[in-house]
Design a protein around this motif. Structure first.
Motif, PDB file in Angstrom:
ATOM      1  N   THR B  73       0.852  -1.185   0.000  1.00 42.62           N
ATOM      2  CA  THR B  73       0.000   0.000   0.000  1.00 42.62           C
ATOM      3  C   THR B  73       0.889   1.237   0.000  1.00 42.62           C
ATOM      4  O   THR B  73       2.061   1.180   0.378  1.00 42.62           O
ATOM      5  CB  THR B  73      -0.880   0.025   1.263  1.00 42.62           C
ATOM      6  OG1 THR B  73      -0.052  -0.257   2.403  1.00 42.62           O
ATOM      7  CG2 THR B  73      -1.965  -1.026   1.190  1.00 42.62           C
ATOM      8  N   HIS B  96      -1.210   1.304  -6.708  1.00 41.01           N
ATOM      9  CA  HIS B  96      -2.655   1.497  -6.624  1.00 41.01           C
ATOM     10  C   HIS B  96      -3.120   2.727  -7.385  1.00 41.01           C
ATOM     11  O   HIS B  96      -4.289   3.082  -7.313  1.00 41.01           O
ATOM     12  CB  HIS B  96      -3.074   1.631  -5.157  1.00 41.01           C
ATOM     13  CG  HIS B  96      -2.796   0.407  -4.356  1.00 41.01           C
ATOM     14  ND1 HIS B  96      -3.704  -0.611  -4.220  1.00 41.01           N
ATOM     15  CD2 HIS B  96      -1.700   0.020  -3.684  1.00 41.01           C
ATOM     16  CE1 HIS B  96      -3.182  -1.564  -3.476  1.00 41.01           C
ATOM     17  NE2 HIS B  96      -1.960  -1.204  -3.135  1.00 41.01           N
ATOM     18  N   THR B 100      -7.008   3.227  -7.716  1.00 42.62           N
ATOM     19  CA  THR B 100      -7.612   4.226  -6.844  1.00 42.62           C
ATOM     20  C   THR B 100      -8.117   5.420  -7.650  1.00 42.62           C
ATOM     21  O   THR B 100      -9.180   5.974  -7.365  1.00 42.62           O
ATOM     22  CB  THR B 100      -6.589   4.682  -5.786  1.00 42.62           C
ATOM     23  OG1 THR B 100      -6.096   3.533  -5.103  1.00 42.62           O
ATOM     24  CG2 THR B 100      -7.225   5.629  -4.790  1.00 42.62           C
ATOM     25  N   GLY B 273      -8.101   0.502  -3.844  1.00 43.32           N
ATOM     26  CA  GLY B 273      -6.919  -0.186  -4.353  1.00 43.32           C
ATOM     27  C   GLY B 273      -7.184  -1.631  -4.725  1.00 43.32           C
ATOM     28  O   GLY B 273      -6.352  -2.255  -5.388  1.00 43.32           O
ATOM     29  N   PHE B 278      -4.632  -4.108  -9.686  1.00 43.70           N
ATOM     30  CA  PHE B 278      -3.545  -4.166  -8.722  1.00 43.70           C
ATOM     31  C   PHE B 278      -2.628  -5.375  -8.916  1.00 43.70           C
ATOM     32  O   PHE B 278      -1.395  -5.247  -8.912  1.00 43.70           O
ATOM     33  CB  PHE B 278      -4.145  -4.164  -7.314  1.00 43.70           C
ATOM     34  CG  PHE B 278      -3.159  -4.434  -6.227  1.00 43.70           C
ATOM     35  CD1 PHE B 278      -2.168  -3.516  -5.927  1.00 43.70           C
ATOM     36  CD2 PHE B 278      -3.201  -5.610  -5.508  1.00 43.70           C
ATOM     37  CE1 PHE B 278      -1.254  -3.765  -4.925  1.00 43.70           C
ATOM     38  CE2 PHE B 278      -2.293  -5.872  -4.508  1.00 43.70           C
ATOM     39  CZ  PHE B 278      -1.308  -4.943  -4.211  1.00 43.70           C
TER      40      PHE B 278
END
Lengths: 310, 310
Positions: B73, B96, B100, B273, B278
């Motif tokens: 992350t 991400h 995102t 995310g 991803f």
């Protein structure tokens, strides 16, 4: 101040002020003391059909001097049966590009990122995250490459997608494929966006055979006219192909229709063009069109109702 | 084949094949006959923390040889309390961005075009179109201008919006405003997008005073960390300011919390995310990072846990 014998009917007071033209607002805006019944319609030469008012088309038959019918939608199939011979039709191509294109992106993102599911979870007070599909890395096929198709493409490109374009005729210089190639292109499409007018050529363009050519879990998005997608064929897919539809067939979709609950189908009630984006653009367009009319210049957006477009 | 004494733990079998490194998959993928309990953890030097598995952080305290903790992350506030002294932390900045950013656009479009409403109407079999707001012509303020903020900006620009950027420090060459200017910028924002990590500096950044500076009907979108927006202050606005939130405070939002039913609020359960975007990007990143590690090259995405970022 009433205009005794209007030459032009417009839907908004903001379009009334044109020196040299007698312009009246129809229908009267809420709070306006005048009555539509008082209008002398005998001299109306140009009628700007109010947007989203299906009843307003009934006035067309009461306009003996009509020369121009200006509609505010790109599609005009809904006035063809009441358009008098010899009346020039102008459409609203361009006015809905931004509004419809952003709804198309909204539908694609909603379907890929499961926004309808989260909305239902929210209404149940339920926090239940799960991995979803994404738009990035998707291969998107845009079928219908007019103004709105191009506006959708522009918005799609930063999303790390691959966009392929299909129109009635191939335009190799712009990498636009011909509709004849559709069957060859469908197996490589993760997302198909339909942006087609309703014409005899586009009816049922995506039927059972075409849907069967799509990969599992592909998404069909329709922001043109509902007739381009065969509803029965979509239902028969049983969720193998998903759909996000702003336009459907039949429309409005009746209560109890199986499409409402079909697996993998998200429906919005034909709101692609009906957003705050439209008003300012439409008023600017109508004012510019009336300036041309007042000066005797050619109007823009003239369309030939007999031209089957894609 | 089990590795007797792994040096590296990765979350996916696709990242196991690195000549010169003893790499093990943790947690074992479903169907793998091995047991996590059999692992000899005494030699693990690099641990790639599995994404979306809060329990996996407990392993950190059982890795006496740990040199590098790689999280997937961008934010890393959730490992600061278990990060041993002297262990290098690397984050997943960049992994991400696409996921995102596309959820941020989905949230904005959902709020402006009322997609949650149509989803609920669909579940009731109700066709009830109405005019909505739009994204076009909106003034969007992006607060937090790292990778994800820039990815959101790129996706916003074709939507006929005006984008203003705010970061911790002004970067005049890139037209980035300093966070000190936030109060001056809020009254001109139709949409505010928060993309901020959780730090002492960002907690409650948008509170009662800041929300009061926003115009009526403005939209706050949060795809960073929930703590940046004061939940109580948002509720006190009573719908004057709308919100579309992928992250909330508290999180997960408990059943019965008033935010679930707050007027003008759309909630998704922290799925920004977590999309198909991803996986491929994260596996490519981890493999490249392990290649650097095997060659003794410096790792990328090294972060200093004591640096308060915006």
């Amino acid at each position: 101040m009433r205009v005794a014998e209007p030459q032009v009917l417009v839907p908004w007071p903001e379009c009334r002020d044109h020196p040299g033209l007698a312009v009246e607002v129809y229908p009267h805006p809420p709070g306006d003391p005048g009555s539509d019944d008082e209008l002398d319609l005998s001299g109306v030469q140009l009628y700007v059909l109010p947007y989203g008012r299906p009843d307003a088309r009934e006035l067309i038959s009461r306009l003996p001097a009509l020369q121009v019918l200006q509609v505010l939608t790109a599609g005009y199939e809904n006035v063809l049966d009441v358009l008098p011979d010899g009346v020039q039709l102008c459409n609203g191509a361009g006015l809905h590009d931004a509004s419809t294109a952003e709804l198309a992106l909204g539908l694609i993102l909603a379907a890929q990122r499961e926004l309808p599911r989260w909305a239902l979870d929210q209404s149940a007070g339920r926090w239940n995250p799960e991995y979803t599909r994404s738009l990035a890395d998707s291969r998107v096929l845009i079928v219908g490459h007019g103004n709105i198709g191009r506006a959708i493409e522009q918005r799609l490109l930063p999303f790390e997608t691959t966009v392929t374009r299909v129109a009635r005729r191939a335009r190799p210089a712009q990498a636009v494929h011909a509709i004849d190639e559709l069957h060859a292109l469908l197996p490589q499409a993760d997302v198909v966006v339909l942006v087609l007018p309703q014409t005899p050529l586009t009816r049922g363009l995506l039927g059972a055979r075409e849907l069967a050519l799509l990969p599992d879990d592909a998404l069909v998005v329709n922001v043109g006219r509902g007739s381009a997608l065969d509803t029965g064929a979509l239902l028969a897919e049983g969720g193998r192909v998903r759909a996000a539809l702003d336009v459907v067939d039949p429309e409005p979709l009746p209560s109890g229709h199986p499409l409402w609950n079909a697996p993998g189908v998200f429906i919005t009630p034909h709101v692609g063009g009906g957003s705050a984006t439209f008003g300012p653009r439409a008023r600017r367009f109508v004012n510019a069109q009336l300036e041309r009319w007042a000066k005797g210049e050619p109007l823009v957006n003239q369309v030939d109702p007999n031209d089957p477009r894609i």
